[in-house]
Design a protein around this motif. Structure first.
Motif, mmCIF file in Angstrom:
data_model
loop_
_atom_site.group_PDB
_atom_site.id
_atom_site.type_symbol
_atom_site.label_atom_id
_atom_site.label_comp_id
_atom_site.label_asym_id
_atom_site.label_seq_id
_atom_site.Cartn_x
_atom_site.Cartn_y
_atom_site.Cartn_z
ATOM 1 N N CYS A 20 21.547 -23.969 -41.960
ATOM 2 C CA CYS A 20 20.437 -22.839 -42.857
ATOM 3 C C CYS A 20 19.896 -22.024 -41.593
ATOM 4 C CB CYS A 20 19.501 -23.874 -43.078
ATOM 5 S SG CYS A 20 18.374 -24.652 -42.109
ATOM 6 N N SER A 21 19.279 -20.991 -41.879
ATOM 7 C CA SER A 21 18.731 -19.958 -41.107
ATOM 8 C C SER A 21 17.530 -20.701 -40.082
ATOM 9 C CB SER A 21 18.375 -18.772 -41.626
ATOM 10 O OG SER A 21 17.100 -18.902 -42.640
ATOM 11 N N THR A 22 17.376 -20.148 -39.105
ATOM 12 C CA THR A 22 16.129 -20.486 -38.256
ATOM 13 C C THR A 22 14.752 -20.240 -39.128
ATOM 14 O OG1 THR A 22 17.320 -20.016 -36.252
ATOM 15 C CG2 THR A 22 14.915 -20.321 -36.202
ATOM 16 N N ASP A 23 14.748 -19.236 -39.853
ATOM 17 C CA ASP A 23 13.548 -18.903 -40.739
ATOM 18 C C ASP A 23 13.256 -20.030 -41.664
ATOM 19 O OD1 ASP A 23 12.960 -16.733 -39.144
ATOM 20 O OD2 ASP A 23 13.734 -15.259 -40.693
ATOM 21 N N ASP A 24 14.449 -20.342 -42.377
ATOM 22 C CA ASP A 24 14.297 -21.339 -43.533
ATOM 23 C C ASP A 24 13.677 -22.653 -42.851
ATOM 24 O OD1 ASP A 24 15.311 -19.531 -45.525
ATOM 25 O OD2 ASP A 24 17.231 -20.492 -45.559
ATOM 26 N N CYS A 25 14.492 -23.211 -41.748
ATOM 27 C CA CYS A 25 14.099 -24.289 -41.038
ATOM 28 C C CYS A 25 12.596 -24.350 -40.473
ATOM 29 C CB CYS A 25 15.185 -24.583 -39.957
ATOM 30 S SG CYS A 25 15.194 -26.530 -39.541
ATOM 31 N N PHE A 26 12.087 -23.047 -40.115
ATOM 32 C CA PHE A 26 10.832 -23.302 -39.495
ATOM 33 C C PHE A 26 9.705 -22.346 -40.068
ATOM 34 C CE2 PHE A 26 14.152 -24.778 -36.288
ATOM 35 C CZ PHE A 26 13.399 -25.971 -35.990
ATOM 36 N N SER A 27 9.926 -20.969 -39.897
ATOM 37 C CA SER A 27 8.751 -20.297 -40.279
ATOM 38 C C SER A 27 8.501 -20.266 -41.910
ATOM 39 C CB SER A 27 9.428 -18.808 -39.599
ATOM 40 O OG SER A 27 10.472 -18.197 -40.224
ATOM 41 N N LYS A 28 9.534 -20.238 -42.783
ATOM 42 C CA LYS A 28 9.076 -20.431 -43.896
ATOM 43 C C LYS A 28 8.455 -21.682 -44.365
ATOM 44 C CE LYS A 28 12.781 -17.101 -45.880
ATOM 45 N NZ LYS A 28 13.833 -17.014 -46.649
ATOM 46 N N MET A 29 8.749 -22.639 -43.496
ATOM 47 C CA MET A 29 7.984 -23.784 -43.816
ATOM 48 C C MET A 29 6.636 -24.011 -42.887
ATOM 49 S SD MET A 29 9.891 -25.522 -45.885
ATOM 50 C CE MET A 29 9.205 -27.278 -45.755
ATOM 51 N N ARG A 30 6.285 -22.890 -42.152
ATOM 52 C CA ARG A 30 5.193 -22.873 -41.408
ATOM 53 C C ARG A 30 5.183 -23.961 -40.224
ATOM 54 N NH1 ARG A 30 0.506 -24.403 -43.526
ATOM 55 N NH2 ARG A 30 -0.706 -22.663 -42.562
ATOM 56 N N ARG A 31 6.518 -24.209 -40.062
ATOM 57 C CA ARG A 31 6.489 -25.198 -38.797
ATOM 58 C C ARG A 31 6.903 -24.389 -37.614
ATOM 59 N NH1 ARG A 31 9.819 -29.492 -42.393
ATOM 60 N NH2 ARG A 31 8.116 -30.471 -43.414
ATOM 61 N N ALA A 32 6.546 -24.909 -36.566
ATOM 62 C CA ALA A 32 6.981 -24.369 -35.060
ATOM 63 C C ALA A 32 8.319 -24.668 -34.765
ATOM 64 C CB ALA A 32 5.726 -24.423 -34.064
ATOM 65 N N ASP A 33 8.887 -23.947 -34.098
ATOM 66 C CA ASP A 33 10.251 -24.160 -33.644
ATOM 67 C C ASP A 33 9.902 -24.579 -31.903
ATOM 68 O OD1 ASP A 33 12.946 -24.457 -32.766
ATOM 69 O OD2 ASP A 33 13.516 -22.644 -32.828
ATOM 70 N N ASP A 34 10.164 -26.039 -31.846
ATOM 71 C CA ASP A 34 9.851 -26.332 -30.224
ATOM 72 C C ASP A 34 10.863 -26.128 -29.341
ATOM 73 O OD1 ASP A 34 11.189 -28.537 -31.331
ATOM 74 O OD2 ASP A 34 9.593 -29.990 -31.096
ATOM 75 N N GLY A 35 12.162 -25.963 -30.024
ATOM 76 C CA GLY A 35 13.534 -26.058 -29.196
ATOM 77 C C GLY A 35 14.039 -27.270 -28.815
ATOM 78 N N ASN A 36 13.165 -28.380 -29.412
ATOM 79 C CA ASN A 36 13.684 -29.796 -29.278
ATOM 80 C C ASN A 36 14.138 -30.482 -30.257
ATOM 81 O OD1 ASN A 36 13.152 -29.470 -26.256
ATOM 82 N ND2 ASN A 36 11.111 -29.648 -26.733
ATOM 83 N N SER A 37 14.281 -29.769 -31.510
ATOM 84 C CA SER A 37 14.806 -30.612 -32.786
ATOM 85 C C SER A 37 15.852 -30.085 -33.339
ATOM 86 C CB SER A 37 13.468 -30.742 -33.758
ATOM 87 O OG SER A 37 13.193 -29.122 -33.902
#
Length: 617
Positions: free
Chosen positions: A448-465
């Motif tokens: 999926c896209s980074t946006d779908d995985c994080f920003s659209k879900m209101r979750r922060a991308d910590d770079g470790n997941s």
């Protein structure tokens, strides 16, 4: 529902297929000295390692690119559609197929290809500008040929198949064939601005510049099959072009040849040029063409070489300042251990003695003899077999010639029983439970896209997941999914015309970074469910589905509890965690945050749950 995956269908997109070539039946049978029933020919194909796919009756279309004779009765011919291995370029035409089968059945011996020694060799000079666009050219001459219509068609068909196969749609190699009697040697290979190249292209009656020609082929009204090759050159400041001594254009590779030097069934002397970006592939293509059609020369299998003169300097680093004689007909030499061949085929020396292996390889057109006191076999690989590169290839040809039907069937020395993986069994059971609760299964993309995985879900991308794709081809597939919920919400957004309520679930893997594994990441089996309705978010529906799921997960779920949770994707105060008796959090559910719904284009309140099935295996 769109974006729900159906069971895999069998088809060319999912099942690898071998190239299928059409071979005329009657000329093939004539070469083999007898007629075959369809079953008999199928057996011969199986013994040789190919497969008869279909038998078709079709019109004899006359000369390729010129059409058949006008008027008169239409002649029907029988064509065998034969599946051949993708790396067997030598059996992509009638000439190669009949030659290989004649040798395989013992009717003939492998031909010996040789270079002639004319008083002076033709030459082609490679100029500096070609180094930046298409650096290499290889040439050969077939003298005093007798083609006829059928051989001429086969000649052009082989070029098309090689362009599609090993030449990768002309990106690696482009073949040009010319009537040498219409040209004035020596030749030169250069590159010029497209506006400076003037010639009459094949099948046209007027002169074009290269610019005009590209515009002509790009015009959809002309419906040109050459349009798909134009991007290979478009945008380059110079286009490659071949000239003779009279400044006549032979070809504009890899697009089109010139009309002036076009060949016909009556052509006697053929000049062949292969321009390429991959020198190895170029040699293989040229060798294949001259090997197949040198049989029509007055001296069969004799090829006249050509001197290719490369400029000094950095433009052509592999061949700078060299004069190369092409084609290169030298044979490669391989050795293979006799014991390895016997073990790999699955027979012993009593069934397949060492002295029987060289004759088997001769049937596959490989020269072979025993060396090292009979412990190894030395194989001389002809120019028609670039697919033979290692000892395993020698073993495979020996197995084909020996016949797979002769390999004895034995029980394996060990006994084992197959069983379903525990996580797969649990997943199947949970799918059944979810279906009984009225949910529809969806199988969404694992990327999926980074946006779908994080920003659209209101979750922060910590770079470790999330596992990140290093060179994504599209913005839609940038990372491996870390949750199944975004995919289900996207499925909702693509199916908003469906009647409410919407109930979807998915039981599949997510991928998370894990430094403790050898690959740095690990799959986790998850179960996710999403509900949307017109009368509310359906929190109680998801809550009930989670309770039922935990009940069915058995003893490992005993003593679980539900406590207040916090996740940016859910509304604060309407989010809960599922916790086992030992304190392990195995899931979360709640009402999806309105901002998340807006990010996915949804207007109805929704609830979702995400459970970790891996914890119950």
């Amino acid at each position: 529902w769109q974006h729900t995956r159906q069971p895999p269908r069998v088809g060319p997109l999912l099942t690898p297929t071998m190239p299928t070539v059409g071979i005329l039946r009657d000329p093939l049978f004539e070469a083999l000295g007898r007629s075959f029933t369809e079953n008999e020919f199928q057996e011969l194909c199986f013994d040789f390692g190919i497969e008869l796919d279909d038998v078709e009756e079709e019109e004899d279309k006359g000369t390729k690119t010129r059409g058949g004779a006008e008027g008169g009765a239409v002649e029907m011919v029988v064509s065998y559609k034969i599946e051949v291995p993708a790396n067997r370029y030598d059996i992509l035409c009638l000439e190669g197929m009949r030659r290989a089968l004649r040798v395989f059945t013992g009717l003939d011996t492998p031909p010996v290809y040789r270079l002639t020694s004319p008083a002076s060799l033709l030459s082609i000079t490679v100029e500096l500008p070609t180094g930046a666009i298409r650096p290499y050219v290889l040439c050969a001459v077939l003298r005093d040929c007798t083609f006829g219509t059928r051989a001429y068609n086969s000649f052009l068909d082989l070029q098309d198949r090689l362009h599609h196969n090993i030449a990768r749609r002309r990106t690696l190699v482009a073949i040009g064939t010319h009537d040498l009697d219409t040209l004035t040697p020596p030749f030169r290979y250069t590159a010029r601005p497209p506006a400076d190249i003037h010639f009459t292209p094949l099948a046209q009656t007027r002169e074009f510049t290269a610019e005009e020609l590209f515009a002509f082929y790009n015009d959809s009204a002309n419906n040109s099959p050459l349009k798909k090759f134009l991007p290979i050159l478009e945008g380059a400041p110079n286009y490659p072009v071949l000239y003779d001594a009279a400044d006549r254009v032979l070809s504009l590779p890899p697009i089109i040849n010139g009309e002036h030097s076009r060949i016909s069934p009556e052509t006697k002397n053929v000049f062949i040029e292969c321009t390429c970006t991959d020198l190895t592939k170029g040699n293989q293509v040229l060798n294949t063409i001259v090997a197949m059609f040198s049989e029509y020369s007055s001296t069969p299998f004799a090829i006249e070489p050509v001197n290719v003169i490369y400029p000094a300097g950095d433009s052509h680093p592999k061949l700078a300042g060299q004069t190369v004689v092409t084609p290169d007909l030298s044979q490669r030499v391989l050795t293979a251990d006799i014991g390895y061949i016997q073990r790999s085929i699955g027979v012993g020396a009593d069934v397949l003695p060492a002295e029987s292996i060289p004759p088997l390889l001769h049937k596959m057109m490989l020269g072979a003899e025993l060396v090292d006191g009979g412990k190894s076999v030395e194989v001389r690989v002809p120019i028609t077999r670039p697919d033979v590169m290692h000892a395993c290839d020698v073993m495979e040809d020996a197995a084909v010639a020996f016949s797979f039907n002769k390999i004895p069937r034995v029980l394996p020395p060990i006994s084992c029983t197959g069983a379903q993986q525990p996580v797969a069994k649990l997943t199947e059971l949970m799918r059944l439970e979810m279906a009984q609760m009225g949910f529809t299964e969806a199988l969404t993309f694992a990327l999926c896209s980074t946006d779908d995985c994080f920003s659209k879900m209101r979750r922060a991308d910590d770079g470790n997941s999330a596992v990140v794709i290093s060179n994504p081809k599209t913005e839609e597939f940038q990372v491996c999914r870390t949750s199944l919920i975004p995919g289900l919400l996207k499925t909702f957004s693509k199916n908003q015309s469906n009647p409410l309520p919407w109930k979807l679930f998915e039981a599949s893997d997510v991928v998370l970074l894990d430094s403790s594994t050898d690959v740095g990441a690990k799959n986790h089996r998850r179960l996710a469910m999403v509900y949307a309705g017109a009368d509310g978010s359906g929190f109680e529906v998801i809550h009930g589905a989670v309770e039922r799921t935990m009940l069915m997960l058995g003893p490992k779920a005993a003593g679980y509890g539900i406590r207040r949770g916090a996740d940016p994707a859910f509304l604060e105060g309407r989010c809960a965690e599922v916790v086992l008796a030992d304190g392990l959090v195995v899931g979360m559910f709640g009402t999806v945050h309105p901002e998340v719904l807006g990010n996915f284009g949804l207007e109805f309140p929704s609830s979702a749950a995400d459970l970790n099935l891996q914890a119950f295996v």
